[in-house]
Motif scaffolding. Structure first.
Motif, PDB file in Angstrom:
ATOM      1  N   GLU A  74      -4.019  65.067  15.011  1.00 18.66           N
ATOM      2  CA  GLU A  74      -4.858  64.911  13.824  1.00 18.66           C
ATOM      3  C   GLU A  74      -4.271  63.955  12.797  1.00 18.66           C
ATOM      4  N   VAL A  75      -2.982  64.068  12.538  1.00 22.94           N
ATOM      5  CA  VAL A  75      -2.382  63.229  11.500  1.00 22.94           C
ATOM      6  C   VAL A  75      -2.371  61.772  11.924  1.00 22.94           C
ATOM      7  N   LEU A  76      -2.033  61.495  13.185  1.00 22.60           N
ATOM      8  CA  LEU A  76      -2.043  60.113  13.662  1.00 22.60           C
ATOM      9  C   LEU A  76      -3.442  59.516  13.575  1.00 22.60           C
ATOM     10  N   MET A  77      -4.450  60.298  13.940  1.00 28.16           N
ATOM     11  CA  MET A  77      -5.824  59.806  13.856  1.00 28.16           C
ATOM     12  C   MET A  77      -6.245  59.615  12.396  1.00 28.16           C
ATOM     13  N   ALA A  78      -5.859  60.549  11.542  1.00 32.57           N
ATOM     14  CA  ALA A  78      -6.205  60.445  10.124  1.00 32.57           C
ATOM     15  C   ALA A  78      -5.596  59.191   9.507  1.00 32.57           C
ATOM     16  N   ASP A  79      -4.313  58.962   9.784  1.00 29.12           N
ATOM     17  CA  ASP A  79      -3.650  57.765   9.258  1.00 29.12           C
ATOM     18  C   ASP A  79      -4.359  56.492   9.719  1.00 29.12           C
ATOM     19  N   ALA A  80      -4.772  56.474  10.982  1.00 30.69           N
ATOM     20  CA  ALA A  80      -5.427  55.291  11.532  1.00 30.69           C
ATOM     21  C   ALA A  80      -6.779  55.043  10.873  1.00 30.69           C
ATOM     22  N   HIS A  81      -7.570  56.094  10.692  1.00 34.93           N
ATOM     23  CA  HIS A  81      -8.855  55.937  10.017  1.00 34.93           C
ATOM     24  C   HIS A  81      -8.662  55.511   8.565  1.00 34.93           C
ATOM     25  N   TYR A  82      -7.655  56.077   7.921  1.00 30.52           N
ATOM     26  CA  TYR A  82      -7.392  55.751   6.520  1.00 30.52           C
ATOM     27  C   TYR A  82      -7.143  54.260   6.349  1.00 30.52           C
ATOM     28  N   ASP A  83      -6.241  53.690   7.142  1.00 27.42           N
ATOM     29  CA  ASP A  83      -5.916  52.275   6.995  1.00 27.42           C
ATOM     30  C   ASP A  83      -7.074  51.378   7.418  1.00 27.42           C
ATOM     31  N   LEU A  84      -7.736  51.726   8.510  1.00 22.10           N
ATOM     32  CA  LEU A  84      -8.850  50.900   8.972  1.00 22.10           C
ATOM     33  C   LEU A  84      -9.962  50.850   7.927  1.00 22.10           C
ATOM     34  N   GLY A  85     -10.148  51.927   7.182  1.00 18.58           N
ATOM     35  CA  GLY A  85     -11.173  51.943   6.157  1.00 18.58           C
ATOM     36  C   GLY A  85     -11.027  50.820   5.148  1.00 18.58           C
ATOM     37  N   TYR A  86      -9.793  50.426   4.852  1.00 12.54           N
ATOM     38  CA  TYR A  86      -9.572  49.380   3.865  1.00 12.54           C
ATOM     39  C   TYR A  86     -10.117  48.029   4.317  1.00 12.54           C
ATOM     40  N   MET A  87     -10.240  47.829   5.605  1.00 14.77           N
ATOM     41  CA  MET A  87     -10.832  46.584   6.086  1.00 14.77           C
ATOM     42  C   MET A  87     -12.277  46.450   5.611  1.00 14.77           C
ATOM     43  N   PHE A  88     -12.938  47.583   5.472  1.00 14.61           N
ATOM     44  CA  PHE A  88     -14.343  47.556   5.055  1.00 14.61           C
ATOM     45  C   PHE A  88     -14.474  47.523   3.536  1.00 14.61           C
ATOM     46  N   MET A  89     -13.411  47.910   2.839  1.00 14.83           N
ATOM     47  CA  MET A  89     -13.369  47.676   1.394  1.00 14.83           C
ATOM     48  C   MET A  89     -13.323  46.183   1.143  1.00 14.83           C
ATOM     49  N   VAL A  90     -12.454  45.499   1.859  1.00 11.91           N
ATOM     50  CA  VAL A  90     -12.325  44.053   1.706  1.00 11.91           C
ATOM     51  C   VAL A  90     -13.639  43.353   2.059  1.00 11.91           C
ATOM     52  N   ALA A  91     -14.298  43.847   3.121  1.00  8.38           N
ATOM     53  CA  ALA A  91     -15.546  43.238   3.581  1.00  8.38           C
ATOM     54  C   ALA A  91     -16.757  43.687   2.775  1.00  8.38           C
ATOM     55  N   GLU A  92     -16.547  44.527   1.775  1.00  5.99           N
ATOM     56  CA  GLU A  92     -17.626  45.069   0.933  1.00  5.99           C
ATOM     57  C   GLU A  92     -18.678  45.802   1.762  1.00  5.99           C
ATOM     58  N   GLN A  93     -18.213  46.547   2.762  1.00  4.70           N
ATOM     59  CA  GLN A  93     -19.090  47.376   3.582  1.00  4.70           C
ATOM     60  C   GLN A  93     -18.809  48.831   3.235  1.00  4.70           C
ATOM     61  N   GLY A  94     -19.415  49.265   2.132  1.00  3.33           N
ATOM     62  CA  GLY A  94     -19.106  50.577   1.588  1.00  3.33           C
ATOM     63  C   GLY A  94     -19.427  51.724   2.513  1.00  3.33           C
ATOM     64  N   ASP A  95     -20.477  51.575   3.339  1.00  2.00           N
ATOM     65  CA  ASP A  95     -20.841  52.671   4.230  1.00  2.00           C
ATOM     66  C   ASP A  95     -19.757  52.924   5.274  1.00  2.00           C
ATOM     67  N   LEU A  96     -19.191  51.850   5.825  1.00  2.00           N
ATOM     68  CA  LEU A  96     -18.125  52.015   6.820  1.00  2.00           C
ATOM     69  C   LEU A  96     -16.823  52.454   6.166  1.00  2.00           C
ATOM     70  N   LEU A  97     -16.577  51.979   4.959  1.00  2.00           N
ATOM     71  CA  LEU A  97     -15.408  52.462   4.214  1.00  2.00           C
ATOM     72  C   LEU A  97     -15.498  53.968   4.035  1.00  2.00           C
ATOM     73  N   ARG A  98     -16.653  54.466   3.574  1.00  2.00           N
ATOM     74  CA  ARG A  98     -16.833  55.905   3.373  1.00  2.00           C
ATOM     75  C   ARG A  98     -16.686  56.664   4.698  1.00  2.00           C
ATOM     76  N   GLU A  99     -17.237  56.103   5.772  1.00  2.00           N
ATOM     77  CA  GLU A  99     -17.194  56.787   7.070  1.00  2.00           C
ATOM     78  C   GLU A  99     -15.761  57.028   7.526  1.00  2.00           C
ATOM     79  N   HIS A 100     -14.944  55.981   7.488  1.00  2.00           N
ATOM     80  CA  HIS A 100     -13.556  56.128   7.959  1.00  2.00           C
ATOM     81  C   HIS A 100     -12.727  57.000   7.015  1.00  2.00           C
ATOM     82  N   GLU A 101     -12.923  56.840   5.716  1.00  2.00           N
ATOM     83  CA  GLU A 101     -12.124  57.631   4.787  1.00  2.00           C
ATOM     84  C   GLU A 101     -12.545  59.099   4.803  1.00  2.00           C
TER      85      GLU A 101
END
Length: 316
Positions: free
Chosen positions: A102-129
């Motif tokens: 769980e923690v490894l997966m959580a960490d991975a989703h957390y960091d990947l979410g920031y890619m969608f912050m940069v891309a201004e894709q709020g829906d995907l940012l919310r999904e991963h976070e």
């Protein structure tokens, strides 16, 4: 600071790992210490080492590669190389998911979410976070819960819900203060400064900004100083001493270019680029002069000028 003192030993161990073709030793070191490379403005060096290490066959412990990919993604992110960061984070998520930890997966989703912050894709940012938040909650990781919740604040900010973002981030800040998380407190200051600035609350914005700048200057964090100074430049040009703001912009861009660090208020929070604001305010010729003056000023002097500056006025 301890790693500063062990700099040569750290590099000797990594060089030994490369020379003896045992990349996992080097991957363990850089995977654990990549924040030091970031904070000391040695991102190119860290990525260069990782590129060599990751290209070699690993010894089999997938967690070592997962940590190294997190490091590669993080260093690439702070160097504005978002395609490379996303590739590293996506491979990391795939490997982490296969472990079902769980923690490894959580960490991975957390960091990947920031890619969608940069891309201004709020829906995907919310999904991963949200996935990260759920996994951290299930595993009882309060520190992770707080980080994921702060990332969700970014999604709220991106959507323009500034009052909600302020309320949520104030809650996070209270936890950071309770737990003595000084770096996270300072890191929150840029976000809160941006939130208050968008809400037309210059006094609160400037207070948050200068608090963060003092901390980052005190620990000589290139990334932190760049984000604080970038935010200061935006505020000063828009609503304060605009010429000082333009000079701060020049100093900030010199720091960004020399240390290969990100201008987070522009790249992550999607605020206006202070260089563009300066050109609009003064014209291209005069703004170029002011930026050049700032670039030629020692960064410590620029920070002192910002901290001594009068607080900008209300948004116009």
């Amino acid at each position: 600071r301890r790693l500063d003192r062990e700099d040569h030993n750290l590099r000797a161990a990594i060089d030994w790992a490369l020379a003896n073709d045992v990349p996992d030793v080097g991957l363990r070191i850089v995977g654990s210490a990549w924040r030091w490379f970031q904070q000391r403005g040695r991102l190119r060096e860290g990525r260069g080492l990782l590129a060599d290490l990751l290209a070699r066959p690993s010894g089999g412990d997938v967690r070592v590669r997962i940590a190294a990919l997190a490091a590669e993604g993080g260093l690439a992110y702070w160097m504005n190389d978002f395609p490379a960061a996303r590739r590293a984070y996506e491979e990391r998520l795939e490997l982490a998911t296969a472990t079902r930890e769980e923690v490894l997966m959580a960490d991975a989703h957390y960091d990947l979410g920031y890619m969608f912050m940069v891309a201004e894709q709020g829906d995907l940012l919310r999904e991963h976070e949200q996935l990260a938040l759920d996994l951290y909650t299930a595993s009882g990781r309060e520190d992770g819960v707080i980080r994921a919740r702060q990332a969700l604040v970014l999604a709220v900010f991106l959507a323009g819900d500034y009052a909600v973002a302020r309320a949520l981030q104030d809650q996070n800040l209270a936890v950071f203060r309770r737990t003595g998380s000084h770096f996270q407190i300072a890191d929150s200051m840029t976000l809160l400064a941006a939130v208050h600035w968008r809400l037309g609350e210059p006094a609160a914005s400037w207070e948050r900004l200068t608090d963060g700048l003092r901390f980052f200057a005190g620990i000589d964090s290139a990334s932190g100083m760049a984000q604080s100074l970038g935010m200061a430049a935006i505020m000063l040009i828009s609503d304060g001493d605009a010429e000082l703001g333009a000079r701060v912009t020049g100093a900030t861009y010199r720091l960004v270019n020399e240390k290969a660090v990100m201008l987070a208020p522009v790249k992550v929070l999607h605020l206006p680029d202070p260089a563009d604001l300066a050109a609009e305010r003064f014209g291209s010729e005069r703004s170029a002069e002011l930026l050049a003056e700032g670039a030629d000023t020692p960064i410590a002097e620029v920070i002192a000028q910002v901290l001594a500056a009068s607080r900008p006025g209300p948004l116009s």
